[in-house]
Design a protein around this motif. Structure first.
Motif, PDB file in Angstrom:
ATOM      1  N   CYS A   1       0.517  -1.419  -0.387  1.00  0.00           N
ATOM      2  CA  CYS A   1       0.508  -0.012   0.310  1.00  0.00           C
ATOM      3  C   CYS A   1       1.039   1.369  -0.019  1.00  0.00           C
ATOM      4  CB  CYS A   1      -1.645  -0.292   1.328  1.00  0.00           C
ATOM      5  SG  CYS A   1      -2.543  -0.922   1.055  1.00  0.00           S
TER       6      CYS A   1
ATOM      7  N   PHE B   1       0.380   8.188   2.381  1.00  0.00           N
ATOM      8  CA  PHE B   1      -1.026   7.707   2.981  1.00  0.00           C
ATOM      9  C   PHE B   1      -2.123   7.404   3.004  1.00  0.00           C
ATOM     10  CE2 PHE B   1       3.709   9.016   4.733  1.00  0.00           C
ATOM     11  CZ  PHE B   1       4.216   8.081   5.442  1.00  0.00           C
ATOM     12  N   ASP B   2      -2.110   8.815   1.792  1.00  0.00           N
ATOM     13  CA  ASP B   2      -3.761   9.349   1.432  1.00  0.00           C
ATOM     14  C   ASP B   2      -4.187   8.930   0.208  1.00  0.00           C
ATOM     15  OD1 ASP B   2      -6.385  10.455   2.051  1.00  0.00           O
ATOM     16  OD2 ASP B   2      -5.880  12.575   2.452  1.00  0.00           O
TER      17      ASP B   2
ATOM     18  N   THR C   1      -5.342   2.933   1.159  1.00  0.00           N
ATOM     19  CA  THR C   1      -5.548   3.139   2.630  1.00  0.00           C
ATOM     20  C   THR C   1      -7.079   2.729   3.314  1.00  0.00           C
ATOM     21  OG1 THR C   1      -4.421   5.970   2.673  1.00  0.00           O
ATOM     22  CG2 THR C   1      -5.784   4.955   4.395  1.00  0.00           C
TER      23      THR C   1
ATOM     24  N   THR D   1       0.685  10.521  10.930  1.00  0.00           N
ATOM     25  CA  THR D   1       1.636  10.047  10.971  1.00  0.00           C
ATOM     26  C   THR D   1       2.806   9.957  11.656  1.00  0.00           C
ATOM     27  OG1 THR D   1       0.327   9.067   8.684  1.00  0.00           O
ATOM     28  CG2 THR D   1       2.986   8.969   8.925  1.00  0.00           C
TER      29      THR D   1
ATOM     30  N   ALA E   1      -4.397   3.033   9.559  1.00  0.00           N
ATOM     31  CA  ALA E   1      -5.249   3.401   8.635  1.00  0.00           C
ATOM     32  C   ALA E   1      -4.272   4.848   7.799  1.00  0.00           C
ATOM     33  CB  ALA E   1      -6.110   4.290   8.235  1.00  0.00           C
ATOM     34  N   SER E   2      -3.487   5.494   9.048  1.00  0.00           N
ATOM     35  CA  SER E   2      -2.818   6.963   8.544  1.00  0.00           C
ATOM     36  C   SER E   2      -1.608   6.626   8.682  1.00  0.00           C
ATOM     37  CB  SER E   2      -3.067   7.143  10.350  1.00  0.00           C
ATOM     38  OG  SER E   2      -1.901   6.845  10.734  1.00  0.00           O
TER      39      SER E   2
ATOM     40  N   SER F   1      -8.550  11.810   6.974  1.00  0.00           N
ATOM     41  CA  SER F   1      -8.628  11.420   5.396  1.00  0.00           C
ATOM     42  C   SER F   1      -9.296  12.421   4.651  1.00  0.00           C
ATOM     43  CB  SER F   1      -8.361  10.006   5.140  1.00  0.00           C
ATOM     44  OG  SER F   1      -9.397  10.003   4.339  1.00  0.00           O
TER      45      SER F   1
END
Length: 870
Positions: free
Chosen positions: A280, A334-335, A339, A567, A644-645, A709
């Motif tokens: 990811c 990360f976004d 995610t 993050t 998720a972050s 996000s």
């Protein structure tokens, strides 16, 4: 008198010569036959308490001998520093069999004839990860039964001196030591080695390691298990090898064995999460150049022309959007769409981890003879402190014996004090978090002014924005506060739990666990919750900003979103905790031991005995494992609650855990005294905590994707507001920024200067422009986005929970082959016991009372037939 002195000198010299001949690795009494099962040490200091301590020791040691233990004392003249006395304790066969029955210890009755599992076809590929068979399975597999003194011929007793393993022996001796009285003080009966250690009567009490860790013992009867554990398990170069769990269990006991089994299983499962997380992250990295949002922010014709409203009152200037170009590009790492996938994946992964661990635990319970081990056995064993402090007695409904109890009124008062103290410390953490937020709000203007006026920072001004500088320094400050509060609260939590006087050891651990976890949860995660769910959500808009304590203006998120700050926060706290934890666990004990042994290194090796070597090591206390579990559960929270972050969190955790297993094994094998063996058939209350965090993680990750996000606003724009079919996301940045008329600024907010003579500025929100009849109120797009966010949370939570519960239902807690083996073993054990009883009755028939014996014989035979039928 002179001849007497010469005789004493001759005896002392003879004793020293005898000690030189005795191996420094000897774990036996001077006769070389009786094994040392436990060692007590004390310093005979001539202070005002000296006579009282001497009296206690005499009484205590006398009572130990009355209990059947054998003692041998080493004079202080024989110790390497000439100050410490050592009392060596041996438990003879009669004592061992008596207390083996009391403690319900299971012992072998027949070698296991159930065939082992079918060979895995992948075994040849996994061969490099395997350890030698003798290390993995140090002893044959047996059918076992609880020991009974009346049935000794039933058990496979080939040698009385080795029938009970050293870990069983030290467990039995420790049971006696914790309950042995040493007199009456202030009208109360006093007992237990723990109390004697606390009041300084003895300085240490510990079982011995069987040899030095770096080389085998000279004694051919020694198993050298410590050496094997060091060579095959505790060295970092063996990080890729499996763990010798059976040998760990045999040497240290089931409680430590189950911890390393859980840690190893958790690390194996992290491998899958780390691989998916890395994929990811790489997806975000490779699609960074295709991200339309960062392209528009970086474009001089778009982001360079957008003038943003000041981020603080009076001191901050207007700024151009393209100054956040680099941070918006990194935010895409990360976004992105991956995610969402990773958040859903981790919700399912955590269920698989917990369900497969239950299966692994069930297999270990069978293999380690813990199937019939119930915590109720421990519940019947009161803590010595409870027995000592509770003077009132009542009948136990289970044992029907009188035992001490704590009155309800006393319990209520203690719980009130405990609850108030915990609440105060949790409030203190929240206060410290608010202080860090105030720091963020107060220093932002200073960073903005510094970066604008300092030429040396100009080359990195694109990367190091005032927002990022504030976030990084605040995260570091927050980490320091976390560690300080953590250090203080550990001692407070132990004091509170001691004050509550829990009834059993299990109650004590469970209460302490809940207090410490609640505190650590708030301590470590509060700052992450703030950034994820509060920062940038209650800002207001230019001209009507919201203020904390009516003084400090609330923080805004970066135009690219708050996820990159979450993050940063997560990385600093998580990585900092892991680095600091490893320093504490490995380097501190090593330095303490090095300092403690500095004198011994100057003495001849053959005068530095096994009990002295172990005395100079650190103590692995009763709460040693508690801190290990706590550290790993907090880490588990980082990789599930906020994953998720930061998709790389499982990879960081994996690398840390590979190191953690070897650090924990190294320190336990080389830097600590041998812990007293203890039984446990599960990870206890930690299992419930992990289940709770698994459920909470679904909720937090759904909220992070929805509110932290930028994914939902982008999707709403893509499907509902995009004006270009060729490039649906073009124009998104302009759409997501509202317009504010600078002349509408009140004096409190207006910047001191406006060198560009700007008329309007932009801010991150969905509000009507100043020329609209609904000036500065939320637009319909804002409500569409909010509805989409809430719908997403409901859908994601329901989908993940349905999949989780379906997976949990599909995977049985106990493997089918383990169920079959448990039934088979129970049947065969019953059969062996019945046949034994039958033989005994036949002998009885031959000797006397035929009528009674015949009836017993018929009843026993009938019971065997019934057992076979079932």
């Amino acid at each position: 008198q002179q001849s007497g002195r010469r005789y004493n000198l001759f005896l002392k010299q003879r004793l020293r010569i005898h000690k030189r001949h005795q191996s420094k690795d000897s774990v036996f009494f001077r006769d070389g036959v009786r094994r040392i099962d436990f060692v007590l040490s004390y310093v005979d200091d001539l202070n005002k308490e000296w006579e009282k301590k001497l009296e206690r020791r005499k009484e205590f040691e006398s009572n130990l001998q009355k209990a059947g233990l054998e003692l041998e004392t080493e004079d202080k003249k024989e110790s390497e520093d000439g100050k410490i006395y050592f009392v060596k304790i041996h438990a003879p066969w009669e004592v061992l069999i008596t207390y083996a029955e009391v403690l319900n210890i299971k012992v072998p009755i027949k070698e296991n004839d159930i065939p082992s599992m079918v060979e895995n076809p992948l075994d040849c590929m996994l061969a490099p990860l395997r350890l030698p068979e003798k290390v993995m399975h140090p002893e044959p597999d047996y059918f076992t039964a609880p020991f009974s003194k009346d049935k000794q011929e039933l058990y496979l007793i080939s040698d009385e001196s080795t029938f009970f393993s050293p870990s069983m022996r030290n467990r039995i001796v420790n049971y006696i030591l914790t309950r042995c009285p040493y007199g009456t003080e202030e009208g109360k009966k006093k007992f237990g080695i723990k109390r004697l250690l606390n009041n300084g009567t003895y300085s240490a009490a510990y079982p011995l390691h069987d040899c030095q860790y770096w080389k085998k013992a000279n004694d051919p009867n020694c198993d050298n298990e410590r050496y094997t554990l060091y060579m095959e398990w505790a060295r970092f170069l063996r990080f890729y090898k499996e763990q010798p769990l059976d040998l760990i269990r045999k040497y240290y006991g089931e409680k430590i064995g189950i911890y390393f089994a859980w840690l190893g299983f958790y690390t194996e499962m992290l491998f899958l999460a780390a691989v998916v997380g890395l994929i990811c992250f790489l997806y975000g990295l490779f699609t960074m150049d295709e991200n339309m949002s960062s392209k528009e922010i970086c474009d001089p014709a778009i982001g360079g022309e957008i003038i943003m409203c000041p981020l603080c009152d009076r001191e901050c200037d207007y700024w151009r959007l393209n100054t956040t170009c680099e941070s918006s590009q990194y935010s895409h790492l990360f976004d992105n769409v991956a995610t969402l996938f990773f958040a859903i994946f981790m919700g399912i992964w955590v269920t698989l981890f917990l369900e497969f661990w239950k299966r692994r635990q069930a297999r270990l319970k069978y293999e380690w003879d813990l199937v019939d081990f119930e915590e109720e056995q421990q519940q019947l064993q009161l803590r010595p402190e409870y027995e000592a402090k509770c003077t009132m007695k009542k009948k136990n409904p289970v044992t029907q014996e009188m035992e001490p109890y704590l009155p309800l009124t006393s319990q209520a008062v203690r719980f009130c004090i405990s609850g108030t103290t915990v609440l105060f410390w949790v409030s203190l953490i929240i206060a410290s978090m608010i202080a860090v937020i105030v720091y963020r709000l107060a220093v932002y203007a200073a960073f903005a002014s510094l970066m604008e006026n300092t030429q040396t920072l100009e080359p990195i001004s694109g990367l190091l924005t005032p927002q990022l500088a504030t976030s990084v320094t605040a995260s570091c400050l927050n980490f320091v506060i976390i560690m300080i509060l953590n250090f203080l609260y550990e001692r407070i939590a132990i004091w509170i739990t001691d004050m509550e006087i829990p009834r059993t050891h299990m109650e004590y651990e469970n209460r302490l666990t809940m207090k410490m976890f609640l505190f650590q949860f708030v301590n470590y995660y509060s700052s992450c919750f703030y950034v994820a769910f509060f920062k940038g959500k209650f800002v207001g808009y230019p001209g009507a900003y919201t203020y904390m304590f009516n003084r400090w203006r609330n923080e805004e998120c970066d135009p690219a979103g708050c996820l990159i700050e979450l993050t940063t926060q997560l990385t600093i706290v998580m990585a900092g905790k892991q680095i600091w934890g490893n320093i504490q666990e490995a380097i501190v004990p090593w330095i303490c031991n090095w300092w403690g042994r500095r004198k011994a290194r100057n003495n001849p090796e053959n005068l530095y005995s096994r009990w002295e070597q172990d005395h100079d090591l650190q103590t692995f206390g009763a709460l040693g494992l508690f801190y290990e579990y706590l550290e790993m559960v907090i880490q588990f929270g980082f990789i599930t609650l906020f994953v998720a972050s930061f998709p790389l969190a499982p990879l960081l955790a994996l690398m840390n855990n590979i190191l953690e297993i070897r650090v924990d094994s190294w320190k336990l094998t080389t830097q600590y005294r041998r812990p007293v063996a203890a039984k446990a058939h599960s990870i206890g209350v930690w299992q419930e905590i992990l289940n709770g965090m698994a459920i909470l993680s679904v909720v937090t990750n759904a909220f992070i994707v929805a509110f932290t996000s930028d994914m939902i606003p982008r999707l709403v724009y893509y499907y509902a507001y995009s004006e270009s079919e060729d490039s649906p996301m073009s124009g998104y940045i302009n759409n997501s920024l509202s317009v504010f008329l600078i002349s509408d600024f009140p004096d409190r907010n207006k910047p001191k200067m406006n060198p560009g003579s700007f008329v309007i500025c932009r801010y991150r929100d969905y509000r009507y422009p100043p020329d609209h009849e609904r000036k500065y109120l939320h637009t319909m797009q804002f409500w569409h986005i909010l509805a989409a966010k809430l719908a997403f949370i409901i859908i994601m939570e329901h989908v993940v929970f349905i999949v989780k519960f379906f997976v949990a239902w599909m995977i049985p807690d106990v493997p089918a082959d383990v169920k079959a083996k448990i039934k088979r073993e129970k049947y065969l054990t019953q059969k062996i016991l019945h046949e034994y009883e039958l033989e005994k009755l036949k002998e009885k028939l031959c000797q006397g009372d035929k009528l009674t014996s015949e009836k017993e014989f018929i009843a026993t035979e009938g019971r065997m037939e019934l057992s076979r039928a079932m």
